[in-house]
Write an enzyme that holds these catalytic residues in place. Structure first.
Site, PDB file in Angstrom:
ATOM      1  N   ARG A 135       0.832  -1.211   0.000  1.00 13.76           N
ATOM      2  CA  ARG A 135       0.000   0.000   0.000  1.00 13.76           C
ATOM      3  C   ARG A 135       0.866   1.261   0.000  1.00 13.76           C
ATOM      4  O   ARG A 135       0.900   1.996  -0.981  1.00 13.76           O
ATOM      5  CB  ARG A 135      -0.943  -0.038   1.217  1.00 13.76           C
ATOM      6  N   CYS A 151       4.358   9.362   0.153  1.00 14.17           N
ATOM      7  CA  CYS A 151       2.966   9.788   0.043  1.00 14.17           C
ATOM      8  C   CYS A 151       2.858  10.749  -1.135  1.00 14.17           C
ATOM      9  O   CYS A 151       3.559  11.761  -1.176  1.00 14.17           O
ATOM     10  CB  CYS A 151       2.500  10.477   1.321  1.00 14.17           C
ATOM     11  N   ASN A 197       9.480   4.144   3.491  1.00 16.24           N
ATOM     12  CA  ASN A 197       9.275   3.750   4.886  1.00 16.24           C
ATOM     13  C   ASN A 197      10.527   3.096   5.449  1.00 16.24           C
ATOM     14  O   ASN A 197      11.395   2.645   4.705  1.00 16.24           O
ATOM     15  CB  ASN A 197       8.160   2.697   4.955  1.00 16.24           C
TER      16      ASN A 197
HETATM   17  P1  HMG Z   1     -13.227  14.489  -2.676  1.00 19.97           P
HETATM   18  O1  HMG Z   1     -12.897  14.871  -4.072  1.00 19.97           O
HETATM   19  O2  HMG Z   1     -13.427  15.559  -1.651  1.00 19.97           O
HETATM   20  O3  HMG Z   1     -14.460  13.472  -2.677  1.00 19.97           O
HETATM   21  O4  HMG Z   1     -12.050  13.530  -2.184  1.00 19.97           O
HETATM   22  P2  HMG Z   1     -16.017  13.747  -2.566  1.00 19.97           P
HETATM   23  O5  HMG Z   1     -16.505  13.151  -1.280  1.00 19.97           O
HETATM   24  O6  HMG Z   1     -16.309  15.205  -2.830  1.00 19.97           O
HETATM   25  O7  HMG Z   1     -16.583  12.890  -3.778  1.00 19.97           O
HETATM   26  C1  HMG Z   1     -16.323  13.242  -5.134  1.00 19.97           C
HETATM   27  C2  HMG Z   1     -16.556  12.046  -6.016  1.00 19.97           C
HETATM   28  O8  HMG Z   1     -15.614  11.038  -5.682  1.00 19.97           O
HETATM   29  C3  HMG Z   1     -17.926  11.394  -5.848  1.00 19.97           C
HETATM   30  O9  HMG Z   1     -18.265  10.856  -7.115  1.00 19.97           O
HETATM   31  C4  HMG Z   1     -17.676  10.260  -4.925  1.00 19.97           C
HETATM   32  O10 HMG Z   1     -18.591   9.175  -5.070  1.00 19.97           O
HETATM   33  C5  HMG Z   1     -16.305   9.816  -5.351  1.00 19.97           C
HETATM   34  P3  HMG Z   1     -19.336  11.574  -8.057  1.00 19.97           P
HETATM   35  O11 HMG Z   1     -20.614  11.649  -7.229  1.00 19.97           O
HETATM   36  O12 HMG Z   1     -18.770  12.922  -8.333  1.00 19.97           O
HETATM   37  O13 HMG Z   1     -19.426  10.677  -9.248  1.00 19.97           O
HETATM   38  N1  HMG Z   1     -15.570   9.188  -4.234  1.00 19.97           N
HETATM   39  C6  HMG Z   1     -14.988   7.982  -4.271  1.00 19.97           C
HETATM   40  N2  HMG Z   1     -14.861   7.066  -5.244  1.00 19.97           N
HETATM   41  C7  HMG Z   1     -14.203   5.922  -4.915  1.00 19.97           C
HETATM   42  N3  HMG Z   1     -13.678   5.667  -3.690  1.00 19.97           N
HETATM   43  C8  HMG Z   1     -13.796   6.563  -2.710  1.00 19.97           C
HETATM   44  C9  HMG Z   1     -14.439   7.790  -2.991  1.00 19.97           C
HETATM   45  N4  HMG Z   1     -14.715   8.869  -2.245  1.00 19.97           N
HETATM   46  C10 HMG Z   1     -15.399   9.718  -3.008  1.00 19.97           C
HETATM   47  N5  HMG Z   1     -13.267   6.301  -1.502  1.00 19.97           N
HETATM   48  C11 HMG Z   1     -11.218  11.776  -0.768  1.00 19.97           C
HETATM   49  C12 HMG Z   1     -12.010  13.066  -0.836  1.00 19.97           C
HETATM   50  C13 HMG Z   1     -11.017  11.450   0.700  1.00 19.97           C
HETATM   51  C14 HMG Z   1     -12.002  10.696  -1.452  1.00 19.97           C
HETATM   52  C15 HMG Z   1      -9.860  12.004  -1.482  1.00 19.97           C
HETATM   53  O14 HMG Z   1      -9.230  13.093  -0.887  1.00 19.97           O
HETATM   54  C16 HMG Z   1      -8.947  10.805  -1.416  1.00 19.97           C
HETATM   55  O15 HMG Z   1      -9.213   9.763  -2.003  1.00 19.97           O
HETATM   56  N6  HMG Z   1      -7.785  10.938  -0.711  1.00 19.97           N
HETATM   57  C17 HMG Z   1      -6.842   9.839  -0.530  1.00 19.97           C
HETATM   58  C18 HMG Z   1      -5.426  10.335  -0.557  1.00 19.97           C
HETATM   59  C19 HMG Z   1      -4.488   9.178  -0.276  1.00 19.97           C
HETATM   60  O16 HMG Z   1      -4.799   8.023  -0.503  1.00 19.97           O
HETATM   61  N7  HMG Z   1      -3.269   9.488   0.237  1.00 19.97           N
HETATM   62  C20 HMG Z   1      -2.287   8.486   0.551  1.00 19.97           C
HETATM   63  C21 HMG Z   1      -2.619   7.665   1.756  1.00 19.97           C
HETATM   64  S1  HMG Z   1      -2.281   8.493   3.307  1.00 19.97           S
HETATM   65  C22 HMG Z   1      -0.610   8.125   3.625  1.00 19.97           C
HETATM   66  O17 HMG Z   1       0.078   7.628   2.769  1.00 19.97           O
HETATM   67  C23 HMG Z   1      -0.065   8.369   4.999  1.00 19.97           C
HETATM   68  C24 HMG Z   1       0.154   7.084   5.823  1.00 19.97           C
HETATM   69  O18 HMG Z   1       1.053   6.200   5.170  1.00 19.97           O
HETATM   70  C25 HMG Z   1       0.715   7.437   7.212  1.00 19.97           C
HETATM   71  C26 HMG Z   1       1.907   8.391   7.156  1.00 19.97           C
HETATM   72  O19 HMG Z   1       2.925   8.058   6.491  1.00 19.97           O
HETATM   73  O20 HMG Z   1       1.781   9.444   7.769  1.00 19.97           O
HETATM   74  C27 HMG Z   1      -1.181   6.347   6.034  1.00 19.97           C
HETATM   75 MG    MG Z   2       3.229   6.373   5.190  1.00 17.90          MG
END
Ligand code: HMG
Ligand code: MG
Length: 309
Positions: A26, A252, A261
């Site tokens: 992931r 990220c 990592n």
């Molecule tokens: P948004 O654009 O604000 O979403 O994104 P929304 O709620 O306004 O929805 C817009 C459209 O997206 C809608 O579709 C939803 O249905 C669809 P429409 O009605 O327009 O056709 N939608 C989705 N479709 C599929 N799967 C979903 C989903 N959600 C909405 N889950 C959102 C908000 C949270 C979805 C977006 O910001 C996002 O996906 N962010 C993820 C970013 C990410 O994955 N970052 C990396 C992981 S975090 C990390 O790596 C840190 C970690 O390792 C720890 C560390 O190191 O600190 C964990």
């Molecule tokens: Mg991370």
């Protein structure tokens, strides 16, 4: 040539055993420029499980436009044994993600929060306050379905837009996630700026707020070469769950200053030297990381993988 292995020397006050929570498929693959084919991802996960890793975070049910590298989450999960002995958690940010994870049959999810406003906006399109409203129904509905929920907090040490992050700010966010019903909190040094003393201060601050080390995991990135030193500091403070990524993959896409990592192999080497059990076959993980490095077309950043291959 004789292969020299670490000489196990136990130190007073360190745990007998730790859990390695593998995040390579992931955290590692979300950050690759090229999209890794589904069969390679599935094989990666199967190999990691075969090496004895007790838990492997498989993918993310986030918006596919936000992280195209993991857009195949549902297909990937359908290729895996979700009822096997090792949990295969997936990241879920919101109810849409939860619906997709439930439909795919996932039994373990992780929500991911931010300790800072800028990263909440950039990574989740929310504010720090709004993120709890987004996670509340996710955690509640997941628990109703018998799905276990882990919670991450990102930017626990420093944030590339806001600078050093006060420990109280992290404790406030983390405590609210536990109050929602998360079983474990993983404290992320997303951009790898943390140092050993800061790790101790953060763990102690959680302790003062009533959150014991049994509910905490540490998630280190190695941008400044501090991940292993930070893991050692966390061990000394009683932490027994460590996130790590095979071959040191990771980062990220929404925090450009994040690099890989803590490498699973580097962590294992240190644990072996300290006589701390983990149940993972080092050679098998190294072979998997070398295999993956070939597929990605560049050498692993892990020092142990480089030394052993
Ligand atoms: P948004 O654009 O604000 O979403 O994104 P929304 O709620 O306004 O929805 C817009 C459209 O997206 C809608 O579709 C939803 O249905 C669809 P429409 O009605 O327009 O056709 N939608 C989705 N479709 C599929 N799967 C979903 C989903 N959600 C909405 N889950 C959102 C908000 C949270 C979805 C977006 O910001 C996002 O996906 N962010 C993820 C970013 C990410 O994955 N970052 C990396 C992981 S975090 C990390 O790596 C840190 C970690 O390792 C720890 C560390 O190191 O600190 C964990
Ligand atoms: Mg991370």
């Amino acid at each position: 040539m004789t292969r020299v292995l670490p000489m196990p020397v136990r130190e007073d006050g360190l745990p007998d055993r730790v859990t390695i929570y593998e995040v390579g498929p992931r955290d590692g693959l979300q950050n690759e420029k090229a999209i890794v084919p589904l069969d390679v991802k599935a094989e990666f996960i199967r190999r990691l499980l075969a090496s004895g890793l007790p838990i492997v975070e498989a993918t993310s049910f986030v918006h596919p436009r936000w992280v195209p590298q993991l857009a195949d989450a549902a297909d990937l999960v359908s290729d895996l044994d979700l009822d096997g002995p090792a949990p295969l958690p997936v990241l879920v940010p919101n109810e849409r993600g939860l619906d997709r994870a439930i439909e795919a049959g996932c039994r373990h999810i992780a929500v991911f929060a931010s300790a800072t406003e800028t990263f909440a906006a950039r990574n989740l399109n929310t504010t720090v306050e709004e993120q709890f409203a987004m996670f509340e129904p996710v955690v509640r509905r997941a628990l109703d379905h018998g799905i276990d929920v882990r919670a991450y907090v990102s930017m626990c040490f420093g944030d590339p837009w806001e600078g050093a992050v006060p420990v109280e700010q992290v404790v406030a966010v983390g405590s609210r996630l536990l109050d929602l019903g998360a079983s474990e909190l993983s404290l992320g040094d997303t951009i790898g700026v943390g140092t050993a003393g800061h790790v101790g201060a953060l763990v102690a601050a959680f302790g003062e707020a009533g959150v014991g080390v049994d509910r905490l995991a540490m998630h280190f990135h190695d941008t400044y070469g501090q991940a292993l030193a930070n893991a050692y500091a966390a061990l000394r403070h009683g932490i027994t769950t460590f996130d790590a990524s095979a071959g040191g993959l990771g980062g990220c896409p929404y925090a450009e200053s994040a690099t890989g990592n803590l490498a699973t192999e580097d962590l294992i080497w240190m644990l072996d030297g300290l006589g701390i059990e983990h149940g993972v076959d080092l050679d098998a993980v190294v072979a998997t990381s070398a295999w993956m490095a070939e597929r990605l077309g560049r050498p692993s950043p892990s020092a142990v993988v480089r030394a052993l291959t």
